[in-house]
Design an enzyme around this catalytic site. Structure first.
Site, PDB file in Angstrom:
ATOM      1  N   LYS A  34     -56.485  13.887 -75.235  1.00  0.00           N
ATOM      2  CA  LYS A  34     -56.411  14.600 -73.953  1.00  0.00           C
ATOM      3  C   LYS A  34     -55.854  16.015 -74.117  1.00  0.00           C
ATOM      4  O   LYS A  34     -56.308  16.935 -73.443  1.00  0.00           O
ATOM      5  CB  LYS A  34     -55.581  13.816 -72.931  1.00  0.00           C
ATOM      6  N   THR A  35     -54.874  16.197 -75.016  1.00  0.00           N
ATOM      7  CA  THR A  35     -54.306  17.541 -75.205  1.00  0.00           C
ATOM      8  C   THR A  35     -55.366  18.491 -75.746  1.00  0.00           C
ATOM      9  O   THR A  35     -55.450  19.653 -75.328  1.00  0.00           O
ATOM     10  CB  THR A  35     -53.091  17.495 -76.151  1.00  0.00           C
ATOM     11  N   ASP A 217     -50.995  17.392 -66.065  1.00  0.00           N
ATOM     12  CA  ASP A 217     -51.010  16.445 -67.185  1.00  0.00           C
ATOM     13  C   ASP A 217     -50.199  15.200 -66.806  1.00  0.00           C
ATOM     14  O   ASP A 217     -49.326  15.259 -65.942  1.00  0.00           O
ATOM     15  CB  ASP A 217     -50.414  17.129 -68.424  1.00  0.00           C
ATOM     16  N   GLU A 218     -50.493  14.067 -67.462  1.00  0.00           N
ATOM     17  CA  GLU A 218     -49.780  12.798 -67.201  1.00  0.00           C
ATOM     18  C   GLU A 218     -49.750  12.500 -65.697  1.00  0.00           C
ATOM     19  O   GLU A 218     -48.721  12.143 -65.122  1.00  0.00           O
ATOM     20  CB  GLU A 218     -48.349  12.861 -67.767  1.00  0.00           C
ATOM     21  N   GLN A 248     -51.555   3.499 -68.406  1.00  0.00           N
ATOM     22  CA  GLN A 248     -50.259   3.838 -69.011  1.00  0.00           C
ATOM     23  C   GLN A 248     -49.236   4.261 -67.948  1.00  0.00           C
ATOM     24  O   GLN A 248     -48.274   4.964 -68.252  1.00  0.00           O
ATOM     25  CB  GLN A 248     -50.436   4.950 -70.042  1.00  0.00           C
ATOM     26  N   ARG A 601     -49.539   2.143 -79.548  1.00  0.00           N
ATOM     27  CA  ARG A 601     -48.822   3.114 -80.403  1.00  0.00           C
ATOM     28  C   ARG A 601     -49.214   2.911 -81.867  1.00  0.00           C
ATOM     29  O   ARG A 601     -48.997   3.785 -82.706  1.00  0.00           O
ATOM     30  CB  ARG A 601     -47.293   2.946 -80.303  1.00  0.00           C
TER      31      ARG A 601
END
Length: 671
Positions: A34-35, A217-218, A248, A601
């Site tokens: 995503k970044t 973002d997020e 998430q 993770r």
């Protein structure tokens, strides 16, 4: 011709990056890059002149994320980078209030009240509260209810709940105190800009024109207040891009509203939705487990993580079953050694758990094996008394503040006791003076000569502190340490500590603070303005920059691991009453998302563990496997009951290594 910003992107990432106008929801699955998409879209919009840099606003939840985005865009755009605005919601609110402080009813040099000081104000107001025993009230709970009231515009209650009644009485007194201090708190950094935009059309239109493109973002972590701010800021153009993953969303307990991301396409009818499902992090076997976990949640945007490449390591995730938690701790520490022998570094291994209480067992075993580790948790750095003391000195030196000055007035002890404080408070009331001015008028207040001389000396120290810190003979951090030694703060810590080791660790915190201060000056000029920026960032509770790249096993809670990735992940205590948590896990879909976050993770190896009996309230009780574990198809996991069987060859190698150590020179004993 396709923009170079799109090089290396997959088709879904390109679809998101080429979007120009109107609402866009990017559903970015775990490890889907995503970044990279945010950076590509930002750079392309600027380079193709869809938007000027200063008209672009990117809101994030950490300053680290904002810095990374700006750095990556700037490294490709160079001089054309301009000045995009990227930062946290609270930083954005602070910028708005600095520009429109008069309209917000704030002084030009307003301060920001941190949660610790907000709690202190509530406790102070509670002293005059007569509806019950003040010792029975939890200040943090009152602050939490106050936050909800302020968010919803509530000012009164018909409830018989004593906390609701307490908040009705306390809230106006709290607002009055903030006004007296010339401060706003963290909620105010969002609420006041909302109020400004709602009530002042000129300000609203100016901000909407100023920021023609807004990215968040997020997005799954936003609360109702933040969503309201976003809607007001973008209402005239709807050039709003939000990036997040509802799978998430794990912060409902602190106000995050998952409905913001779930209902986004309904709120913005012409919204474009792009799903990023290619996972660049985990092995196919790990992704199969992750997909099977999250599929059990009903209210979600449907998406399936797909492996982006053939991973050379595709072993099945493991579930290890141990007799009790002591065996679990010992064997997990042994498993860590096993993966180290396979070639993994300590820092490539993480141990995750649902609650902080699970960490010390693993910690103790790693200590025994002399395996270096880093534990995320405990008292936050900025909540430590020592950190707050130093920050109060810096605040008082730059901008007089009642709370900061009260904190340091007699720290370290300099003979300014409660009686002197009462005299100063009396003068404050009598002449309507700010606390610091009344302190300077100590003679009129009736403070005795000895305490008055100490007050004068303190103000002289504060006046000279910025000059002392900026002296070029040493770094600002070293100068700060020298200052704290010279005023007796270090010896004060030593006197207050229970032993020399505790005193040593407390001073170590001061040295960490000094290093953080030095990092600020490394990036900026050696000036009072840089010092002010540092204090501002501390008030906004910016997290410390990453620790130096130390080779340590990472121990952390599932909430703390979000956004990170490790080649080897251990997720321990996957049992009912732990995950989902017995007391904290009433929201089962959120607990399942928390489990999913932990699983995703892992890059190459995922190891889950549970025990058959666990100590609870002093008794060894049977422990059942987590319902989430039972939901995973058995063919996706490899189960092992009991300790790892050591092969004859491995046993010989271990014995040979032991004998070699015994034959060698004696190692020094360390404490």
């Amino acid at each position: 011709m396709e923009s170079h910003w799109l090089n290396g992107l997959n088709s879904e990432q390109k679809e998101a990056a080429v979007h120009d106008h109107g609402p866009l929801l990017i559903l970015a699955g775990a490890g889907s890059g995503k970044t990279t998409v945010l950076v590509a879209r930002t750079g392309r919009l600027i380079e193709e002149k869809v938007v000027k840099p200063q008209e672009l606003c990117v809101m994030t939840f950490t300053n680290k994320a904002a810095r990374e985005l700006k750095h990556r865009v700037k490294s490709k755009l160079g001089e054309n980078f301009g000045s995009i605005w990227a930062g946290t919601f609270h930083s954005f609110g602070r910028q708005i209030l600095r520009e429109f402080y008069k309209e917000a009813g704030l002084p030009k040099t307003f301060g920001i009240l941190d949660p610790g000081d907000a709690s202190a104000i509530v406790k102070e107001v509670l002293k005059d509260f007569h509806l019950g025993d003040k010792t029975a009230y939890d200040a943090d709970k009152i602050l939490s209810i106050m936050s909800f009231w302020r968010e919803s515009g509530k000012t009164s209650t018909s409830s018989v709940d004593e906390y609701e009644q307490a908040v009705e009485w306390i809230l106006p007194h709290y607002h009055k105190k903030l006004k007296q201090l010339g401060m706003t708190d963290f909620d105010g950094l969002i609420l006041k800009p909302i109020e400004l935009m709602e009530k002042n059309q000129a300000i609203r239109e100016k901000l909407q024109t100023q920021f023609r493109q807004v990215m968040v973002d997020e997005f799954q972590d936003t609360n109702l207040m933040q969503m309201k701010l976003i809607r007001l800021l973008t209402a005239s153009h709807n050039n709003l891009t939000v990036v997040g993953d509802d799978d998430q969303s794990i912060y409902g307990w602190r106000g995050a509203c998952i409905k913001n991301i779930l209902d986004f396409p309904k709120q913005y009818r012409d919204c474009k939705v792009v799903r990023l499902e290619q996972n660049y992090r985990s092995s196919p076997a790990i992704l199969e487990v992750a997909n099977s976990i999250i599929a059990k949640n009903n209210e979600r945007h449907k998406k399936v993580l797909k492996p982006s490449k053939k991973n050379s390591e595709n072993s099945l995730p493991k579930i290890l079953v141990f007799e009790n938690e002591a065996e679990e701790g010992e064997q997990i520490a042994g498993e860590i050694q096993h993966y180290k022998k396979m070639g993994f570094k300590n820092r490539e291994i993480a141990v995750l758990y649902r609650s902080n209480g699970q960490g010390p067992i693993i910690e103790a075993e790693l200590r025994k094996m002399q395996v270096p580790y880093s534990m995320t948790g405990g008292t936050a750095f900025f909540d430590r008394k020592e950190t707050r003391d130093i920050l109060a000195y810096l605040k008082s030196a730059l901008k007089p503040s009642e709370l900061a000055l009260r904190r340091i007035l007699n720290t370290p002890p300099r003979g300014i006791g409660d009686k002197s404080l009462e005299h100063i408070e009396g003068l404050c009331e009598k002449r309507k003076l700010p606390f610091w001015k009344a302190a300077l008028e100590w003679q009129e207040a009736g403070v005795d000569e000895k305490a008055g001389a100490a007050i004068d000396n303190l103000f002289l120290l504060l006046k000279n502190l910025p000059v002392q810190l900026l002296a070029t003979t040493k770094t600002p951090g070293e100068n700060l340490c020298d200052f704290l030694v010279s005023i007796g703060y270090k010896s004060h810590l030593e006197k207050m500590a229970t032993n020399s080791l505790v005193a040593h660790n407390k001073w170590k915190l001061i040295e960490i603070f000094a290093r953080v201060l030095d990092r600020q000056f490394e990036k900026s000029t050696r000036s009072v303005e840089t010092l002010r920026d540092f204090v501002d960032s501390m008030e906004l509770r910016d997290t410390l920059e990453d620790k130096e790249n130390e080779d340590q096993v990472q121990l952390m809670t599932l909430h703390a691991c979000k956004g990170l990735e490790f080649p080897v992940v251990f997720l321990i205590g996957v049992e009912e009453d732990i995950l989902p948590h017995k007391t904290l896990g009433s929201d089962i879909p959120e607990e399942r998302r928390l489990f999913y976050v932990g699983v995703t993770r892992a890059q190459q190896h995922l190891i889950l563990s549970r025990v058959q009996k666990r100590q609870r309230h002093g008794k060894l009780l049977d422990s059942a496997p987590s319902r989430f574990l039972l939901e995973i198809p058995k063919n996706l996991m490899e189960e092992r009951v009991g300790p790892r069987t050591v092969s004859q060859e491995s046993r010989k190698a271990m014995l040979a290594e032991l004998f070699k150590k015994l034959d060698g020179p004696s190692a020094p004993i360390t404490r």
